[in-house]
Scaffold this motif. Structure first.
Motif, PDB file in Angstrom:
ATOM      1  N   ALA A 228       0.830  -1.212   0.000  1.00 29.45           N
ATOM      2  CA  ALA A 228       0.000   0.000   0.000  1.00 29.45           C
ATOM      3  C   ALA A 228       0.856   1.250   0.000  1.00 29.45           C
ATOM      4  CB  ALA A 228      -0.925  -0.012   1.212  1.00 29.45           C
ATOM      5  N   ALA A 229       1.928   1.237   0.784  1.00 29.71           N
ATOM      6  CA  ALA A 229       2.822   2.393   0.841  1.00 29.71           C
ATOM      7  C   ALA A 229       3.516   2.620  -0.501  1.00 29.71           C
ATOM      8  CB  ALA A 229       3.851   2.208   1.946  1.00 29.71           C
TER       9      ALA A 229
ATOM     10  N   TYR B 188       2.591  22.599   2.894  1.00 32.16           N
ATOM     11  CA  TYR B 188       2.124  21.477   2.088  1.00 32.16           C
ATOM     12  C   TYR B 188       1.203  20.528   2.838  1.00 32.16           C
ATOM     13  CZ  TYR B 188       5.995  23.076  -0.824  1.00 32.16           C
ATOM     14  OH  TYR B 188       6.849  23.834  -1.570  1.00 32.16           O
ATOM     15  N   HIS B 189       0.987  20.759   4.117  1.00 27.20           N
ATOM     16  CA  HIS B 189       0.186  19.809   4.887  1.00 27.20           C
ATOM     17  C   HIS B 189      -1.244  19.699   4.360  1.00 27.20           C
ATOM     18  CE1 HIS B 189       3.475  20.318   7.890  1.00 27.20           C
ATOM     19  NE2 HIS B 189       3.212  19.038   8.092  1.00 27.20           N
ATOM     20  N   ALA B 190      -1.804  20.815   3.877  1.00 28.16           N
ATOM     21  CA  ALA B 190      -3.167  20.761   3.341  1.00 28.16           C
ATOM     22  C   ALA B 190      -3.221  19.867   2.103  1.00 28.16           C
ATOM     23  CB  ALA B 190      -3.665  22.160   3.011  1.00 28.16           C
ATOM     24  N   TRP B 191      -2.206  19.958   1.229  1.00 29.60           N
ATOM     25  CA  TRP B 191      -2.162  19.107   0.039  1.00 29.60           C
ATOM     26  C   TRP B 191      -2.024  17.643   0.425  1.00 29.60           C
ATOM     27  CZ3 TRP B 191       1.623  22.064  -3.737  1.00 29.60           C
ATOM     28  CH2 TRP B 191       0.941  23.157  -4.277  1.00 29.60           C
ATOM     29  N   TRP B 192      -1.132  17.380   1.370  1.00 33.96           N
ATOM     30  CA  TRP B 192      -0.944  15.998   1.800  1.00 33.96           C
ATOM     31  C   TRP B 192      -2.218  15.464   2.451  1.00 33.96           C
ATOM     32  CZ3 TRP B 192       4.236  17.665   4.452  1.00 33.96           C
ATOM     33  CH2 TRP B 192       5.203  17.857   3.465  1.00 33.96           C
ATOM     34  N   GLY B 193      -2.888  16.325   3.215  1.00 39.21           N
ATOM     35  CA  GLY B 193      -4.144  15.903   3.827  1.00 39.21           C
ATOM     36  C   GLY B 193      -5.209  15.594   2.797  1.00 39.21           C
ATOM     37  N   LEU B 194      -5.282  16.413   1.748  1.00 36.87           N
ATOM     38  CA  LEU B 194      -6.248  16.160   0.674  1.00 36.87           C
ATOM     39  C   LEU B 194      -5.940  14.840  -0.008  1.00 36.87           C
ATOM     40  CD1 LEU B 194      -8.581  17.099  -1.142  1.00 36.87           C
ATOM     41  CD2 LEU B 194      -6.883  18.319  -2.538  1.00 36.87           C
ATOM     42  N   PHE B 195      -4.679  14.588  -0.290  1.00 38.95           N
ATOM     43  CA  PHE B 195      -4.285  13.318  -0.904  1.00 38.95           C
ATOM     44  C   PHE B 195      -4.700  12.151  -0.018  1.00 38.95           C
ATOM     45  CE2 PHE B 195      -1.057   9.919  -0.934  1.00 38.95           C
ATOM     46  CZ  PHE B 195      -1.186   9.469  -2.236  1.00 38.95           C
TER      47      PHE B 195
ATOM     48  N   VAL C 213      -5.794   7.043   2.933  1.00 41.20           N
ATOM     49  CA  VAL C 213      -4.524   6.602   3.504  1.00 41.20           C
ATOM     50  C   VAL C 213      -4.585   6.712   5.026  1.00 41.20           C
ATOM     51  CG1 VAL C 213      -2.048   7.054   3.616  1.00 41.20           C
ATOM     52  CG2 VAL C 213      -3.264   7.297   1.444  1.00 41.20           C
ATOM     53  N   SER C 214      -4.313   5.633   5.706  1.00 41.70           N
ATOM     54  CA  SER C 214      -4.302   5.628   7.174  1.00 41.70           C
ATOM     55  C   SER C 214      -3.038   6.300   7.698  1.00 41.70           C
ATOM     56  CB  SER C 214      -4.362   4.197   7.693  1.00 41.70           C
ATOM     57  OG  SER C 214      -3.157   3.516   7.373  1.00 41.70           O
ATOM     58  N   ASP C 215      -3.016   6.591   8.985  1.00 44.05           N
ATOM     59  CA  ASP C 215      -1.837   7.189   9.612  1.00 44.05           C
ATOM     60  C   ASP C 215      -0.621   6.289   9.452  1.00 44.05           C
ATOM     61  OD1 ASP C 215      -3.356   9.334  10.395  1.00 44.05           O
ATOM     62  OD2 ASP C 215      -3.605   8.671  12.467  1.00 44.05           O
TER      63      ASP C 215
ATOM     64  N   LYS D 122       4.643   5.373   6.470  1.00 41.26           N
ATOM     65  CA  LYS D 122       5.513   4.595   5.590  1.00 41.26           C
ATOM     66  C   LYS D 122       5.788   5.353   4.292  1.00 41.26           C
ATOM     67  CE  LYS D 122       4.230  -0.048   7.216  1.00 41.26           C
ATOM     68  NZ  LYS D 122       5.613  -0.437   7.596  1.00 41.26           N
ATOM     69  N   ILE D 123       4.752   5.989   3.726  1.00 43.92           N
ATOM     70  CA  ILE D 123       4.932   6.776   2.503  1.00 43.92           C
ATOM     71  C   ILE D 123       5.924   7.905   2.751  1.00 43.92           C
ATOM     72  CG2 ILE D 123       3.793   8.359   0.902  1.00 43.92           C
ATOM     73  CD1 ILE D 123       1.270   6.651   1.185  1.00 43.92           C
ATOM     74  N   GLN D 124       5.765   8.592   3.874  1.00 45.16           N
ATOM     75  CA  GLN D 124       6.651   9.717   4.178  1.00 45.16           C
ATOM     76  C   GLN D 124       8.091   9.258   4.343  1.00 45.16           C
ATOM     77  OE1 GLN D 124       5.312  12.374   7.269  1.00 45.16           O
ATOM     78  NE2 GLN D 124       7.337  13.257   7.554  1.00 45.16           N
TER      79      GLN D 124
END
Length: 274
Positions: free
Chosen positions: A6-7, A153-160, A166-168, A173-175
């Protein structure tokens, strides 16, 4: 059930831009420029050059292309500048599938080695964020103009995360994967964190009703960036502002100014669609 898979899938989604194609009027301007290419990390990068004079780099945003900067290229040439527009990795005519603002910054640094010095840089949206990061890495220009820049960029990442579900745990893992791939922590690319260290005179043009990058982010960046000026626009949106005659004229005029005051320019006239 398969967090690693998933990541990996989320990583590809996050860093794969859409490839938009220029409109007919943008293609006409691109055809008038000198097409050239250069390599960045074994990927072929395509750019266009128009005119002669002090060099101004044109940097499109995420999912954009150099054609979106065509009105600015025309205006710059008319005022005696040389305009250089780049298709960043994974965008326009350039090679690559995955991209990021770090890729944008590295490409600008390579272009600087070819065209050095840059008199100015005009950047849109995430391209402006990439310029900020590149400035922090040592890229130089006499002055800069940002259209609809992000400060965070947190708003963009949150929208994604919301769109993809995507779970926490998966986001962590993605980050981690992205930070290892890019060799930079996410906190180190935030414009709001970098802005107080900037010394390049900056003009920000931002529509008050921008739906993609809220106007408040432009305000934040102007407040944090020493000497920055903010000029508001209305009824132009996130992309159309790049082709608005008054916004374009303001950007080009700013590049020719010998000096700049400090703080948000309360006296600057709003840019309004006609």
């Amino acid at each position: 059930m398969a967090p690693a898979a998933a990541a990996n899938f989320g990583h590809r989604l996050l860093f794969t831009p859409r490839r938009l194609h220029p409109r007919d009027e943008e293609r006409t301007v691109l055809a008038k420029g000198q097409r050239f290419s250069f390599e960045v990390e074994r990927e072929n990068i395509v750019a266009r050059v128009w005119g002669e004079g002090p060099t101004v780099l044109l940097a499109h945003g995420w999912g954009g292309h150099s054609g979106q900067m065509s009105s600015l290229a025309n205006a710059l040439v008319a005022e005696g500048f040389r305009a250089v527009a780049i298709d960043f990795p994974g965008h326009g005519e350039s090679e690559g599938r995955l991209s990021s603002l770090v890729h944008f910054a590295r490409t600008m640094e390579r272009a600087s080695a070819i065209f050095k010095p840059f008199h100015g840089i005009i950047a849109h949206s995430l391209g402006a964020g990439a310029v900020t990061y590149a400035f922090a890495r040592g890229l130089q220009a006499s002055r800069a103009v940002f259209f609809a820049p992000p400060s965070d960029y947190h708003a963009w990442w949150g929208l994604f995360r919301r769109q993809v579900g995507v779970s926490d745990a998966i986001w962590s893992k993605i980050q981690r994967k992205a930070e290892g791939w890019l060799d930079v922590p996410f906190d180190a690319i935030q414009p709001a964190q970098l802005a107080p260290r900037m010394t390049t005179p900056l003009l920000i043009l931002h529509d008050v009703h921008d739906r993609e990058v809220p106007f408040e982010q432009g305000e934040d960046l102007a407040r944090l960036w020493p000497g920055a000026r903010l000029q508001s626009a209305e009824r132009l949106g996130h992309v159309r502002i790049l082709h608005d005659p008054r916004a374009v004229a303001s950007a080009v005029a700013f590049l020719g100014q010998p000096a700049l005051g400090h703080g948000t320019d309360a006296a600057a006239r709003p840019v309004t669609a006609t």
